[in-house]
Design an enzyme around this catalytic site. Structure first.
Site, PDB file in Angstrom:
ATOM      1  CE  LYS A 138      -4.297  -1.987   1.542  1.00 12.15           C
ATOM      2  NZ  LYS A 138      -5.497  -1.983   2.336  1.00 12.15           N
ATOM      3  CE  LYS A 222      -6.771  -7.772  -0.839  1.00 12.56           C
ATOM      4  NZ  LYS A 222      -7.342  -7.559   0.454  1.00 12.56           N
ATOM      5  CE  LYS A 225     -14.183  -3.315   1.668  1.00 10.88           C
ATOM      6  NZ  LYS A 225     -13.169  -3.427   2.728  1.00 10.88           N
TER       7      LYS A 225
HETATM    8  N1  AQP Z   1     -10.255 -11.314  -2.369  1.00  6.63           N
HETATM    9  C1  AQP Z   1     -10.488 -11.795  -1.165  1.00  6.63           C
HETATM   10  N2  AQP Z   1     -10.648 -13.125  -0.982  1.00  6.63           N
HETATM   11  C2  AQP Z   1     -10.902 -13.626   0.255  1.00  6.63           C
HETATM   12  N3  AQP Z   1     -11.024 -12.851   1.360  1.00  6.63           N
HETATM   13  C3  AQP Z   1     -10.876 -11.512   1.218  1.00  6.63           C
HETATM   14  N4  AQP Z   1     -10.942 -10.477   2.082  1.00  6.63           N
HETATM   15  C4  AQP Z   1     -10.716  -9.320   1.422  1.00  6.63           C
HETATM   16  N5  AQP Z   1     -10.508  -9.561   0.131  1.00  6.63           N
HETATM   17  C5  AQP Z   1     -10.605 -10.922  -0.041  1.00  6.63           C
HETATM   18  C6  AQP Z   1     -11.229 -10.613   3.504  1.00  6.63           C
HETATM   19  O1  AQP Z   1     -12.310  -9.738   3.800  1.00  6.63           O
HETATM   20  C7  AQP Z   1     -12.169  -9.250   5.135  1.00  6.63           C
HETATM   21  C8  AQP Z   1     -12.331  -7.776   5.142  1.00  6.63           C
HETATM   22  O2  AQP Z   1     -11.245  -7.089   4.679  1.00  6.63           O
HETATM   23  P1  AQP Z   1     -11.062  -5.527   4.999  1.00  6.63           P
HETATM   24  O3  AQP Z   1     -12.140  -4.712   4.452  1.00  6.63           O
HETATM   25  O4  AQP Z   1     -10.838  -5.340   6.432  1.00  6.63           O
HETATM   26  O5  AQP Z   1      -9.724  -5.195   4.323  1.00  6.63           O
HETATM   27  P2  AQP Z   1      -9.037  -5.753   3.076  1.00  6.63           P
HETATM   28  O6  AQP Z   1      -8.524  -7.110   3.309  1.00  6.63           O
HETATM   29  O7  AQP Z   1      -8.019  -4.744   2.785  1.00  6.63           O
HETATM   30  O8  AQP Z   1     -10.236  -5.802   2.020  1.00  6.63           O
HETATM   31  P3  AQP Z   1     -10.285  -5.293   0.588  1.00  6.63           P
HETATM   32  O9  AQP Z   1     -11.711  -5.265   0.247  1.00  6.63           O
HETATM   33  O10 AQP Z   1      -9.487  -6.106  -0.315  1.00  6.63           O
HETATM   34  O11 AQP Z   1      -9.738  -3.813   0.661  1.00  6.63           O
HETATM   35  P4  AQP Z   1      -8.396  -3.162   0.125  1.00  6.63           P
HETATM   36  O12 AQP Z   1      -8.710  -2.722  -1.254  1.00  6.63           O
HETATM   37  O13 AQP Z   1      -8.180  -2.029   1.054  1.00  6.63           O
HETATM   38  O14 AQP Z   1      -7.273  -4.165   0.151  1.00  6.63           O
HETATM   39  C9  AQP Z   1     -10.808  -9.748   5.623  1.00  6.63           C
HETATM   40  O15 AQP Z   1     -11.007 -10.896   6.422  1.00  6.63           O
HETATM   41  C10 AQP Z   1     -10.087 -10.128   4.362  1.00  6.63           C
HETATM   42  O16 AQP Z   1      -9.136 -11.158   4.560  1.00  6.63           O
END
Ligand code: AQP
Length: 361
Positions: A138, A222, A225
């Site tokens: 990031k 992965k 968001k």
């Molecule tokens: N692609 C994924 N496959 C499986 N699990 C996932 N998680 C996120 N993406 C995947 C799981 O969702 C939970 C919430 O995550 P979060 O919102 O706290 O943060 P994150 O992991 O950073 O989610 P994003 O949506 O992918 O956001 P960004 O874009 O900021 O990286 C967690 O349990 C995560 O493992």
């Protein structure tokens, strides 16, 4: 709270137990959180985390949080953050998180999260925090001007979230494995410095088949968001958008439907989503598409996802139509969460030498 537990709901020690020790609970506690960083969660959040949250409710004492303090690391507009906190909570409920069984709350409403983070900051090595791959990724994307101390400290806040509830299990996706390891390390460090029983050492609960749902346009990455918009299926997307995203998903070279994640990661991702949403095995799905083309699979998968998400969208809209009820659920959840958090924080702070000493155990 569920089932039989020797701990009282706020995890205070039962009669005859040392006042300064975690209460042994027969029912294990689960904790997890999701950031309110978008108006809609995506299929990766659901299959990787939320689905497990719902399943755990019958066997675990579950505490689930909309982690808005974490979301501050991406500098949201205040109005957008407020809207997304409610939207995220509504989606937890729509997915099946039951506030009568589980504690559902907003992280910033329980002040001990920030307080315990400071204590853990003072136990975490600078180099140790700097090795977190998510921070490295990031911060590379943001450039040195955009990186805050908050982003650097994100995994320590996450450790505080988990340790505050003496959680034994933490249902998350694969991307959180390293952060979970840091939480375990910090719990062990607390115990070795201040004595066993200071912290519960948590375990990650990562379901292999859905641990990493991939981006539809960039199958090595992965689904995220902050990823490519065409690579995501948002849980609140209308049917026509879902159909378009799945039909335009990258599916490698070849035409036959087979399971080969190394050579055909795009196709394997679609098969994984198909299997997770229908409960069928990947082998059975591959057999059912023998002699058929990718296009058939995509068409059917689009229908499966549309049908799976339609009731979810409706339930989310119902919760959002009654913000007073939603706020009441969150406020009651925060009170229940704080009862636990205050007890655990008090135990830890006392061992650090903050505040008056408690009577010896
Ligand atoms: N692609 C994924 N496959 C499986 N699990 C996932 N998680 C996120 N993406 C995947 C799981 O969702 C939970 C919430 O995550 P979060 O919102 O706290 O943060 P994150 O992991 O950073 O989610 P994003 O949506 O992918 O956001 P960004 O874009 O900021 O990286 C967690 O349990 C995560 O493992």
């Amino acid at each position: 709270m569920l089932g039989v537990s020797t701990a009282s709901p706020d995890n205070r020690p039962a009669a005859g137990q040392a006042p300064n020790a975690p209460a042994p609970a027969l029912v294990k506690r689960a904790f997890s959180g999701i950031q309110p960083t978008a108006d809609s969660l995506h299929l990766g959040n659901y299959l990787g985390a939320l689905k497990q949250w719902v399943a755990l409710q019958d066997d675990y004492d579950c505490v689930y949080s909309v982690v808005d303090l974490h979301a501050l690391t991406v500098s949201p507009e205040p109005e957008a953050l407020r809207r997304r906190v409610r939207a995220t909570a509504a989606q937890f409920l729509a997915a099946g998180v039951d506030p009568d069984k589980s504690i559902l709350f907003v992280q910033s409403q329980v002040p001990q999260h920030a307080q315990l983070t400071w204590l853990l900051n003072c136990l975490t090595g600078f180099g140790e925090a700097g090795r977190m791959t998510q921070f490295k990724d990031k911060s590379t994307k943001l450039g040195s001007q955009g990186v805050t101390v908050g982003l650097f400290d994100y995994p320590v806040l996450m450790a505080a979230d988990i340790l505050l509830y003496d959680a034994q299990v933490v249902p998350v996706g694969e991307d959180q494995r390293q952060h979970l390891e840091l939480s375990r390390t910090l719990a062990e460090r607390l115990n070795s410095r201040f004595g066993e029983g200071t912290a519960q050492v948590p375990e990650a609960l990562i379901v292999k088949a859905t641990a990493k749902i991939h981006d539809l346009q960039e199958p090595a990455a992965k689904m995220s968001k902050t990823g490519h918009p065409a690579g995501i299926i948002e849980l609140l997307d209308p049917p026509e958008v879902i159909v378009k995203r799945i039909k335009s998903a990258v599916t490698d070279s070849g035409t036959e439907v087979r399971w080969n994640p190394e050579e055909q990661p795009g196709l394997a991702n679609l098969l994984g989503i198909y299997a997770a949403l229908t409960g069928q095995s990947v082998e059975a799905i591959v057999a059912a598409y023998e002699g058929k083309m990718y296009g058939h699979l995509k068409q059917d998968l689009a229908q499966i996802v549309v049908e799976a998400l339609a009731p979810f969208r409706e339930r989310t809209a119902l919760y959002l139509a009654d913000p007073a009820q939603l706020d009441a659920i969150l406020s009651s959840g925060a009170q229940r969460a704080e009862q636990i958090a205050a007890t655990v924080y008090g135990r830890m702070a006392e061992r650090f030498g903050l505040g008056p000493e408690l009577p010896p155990a």
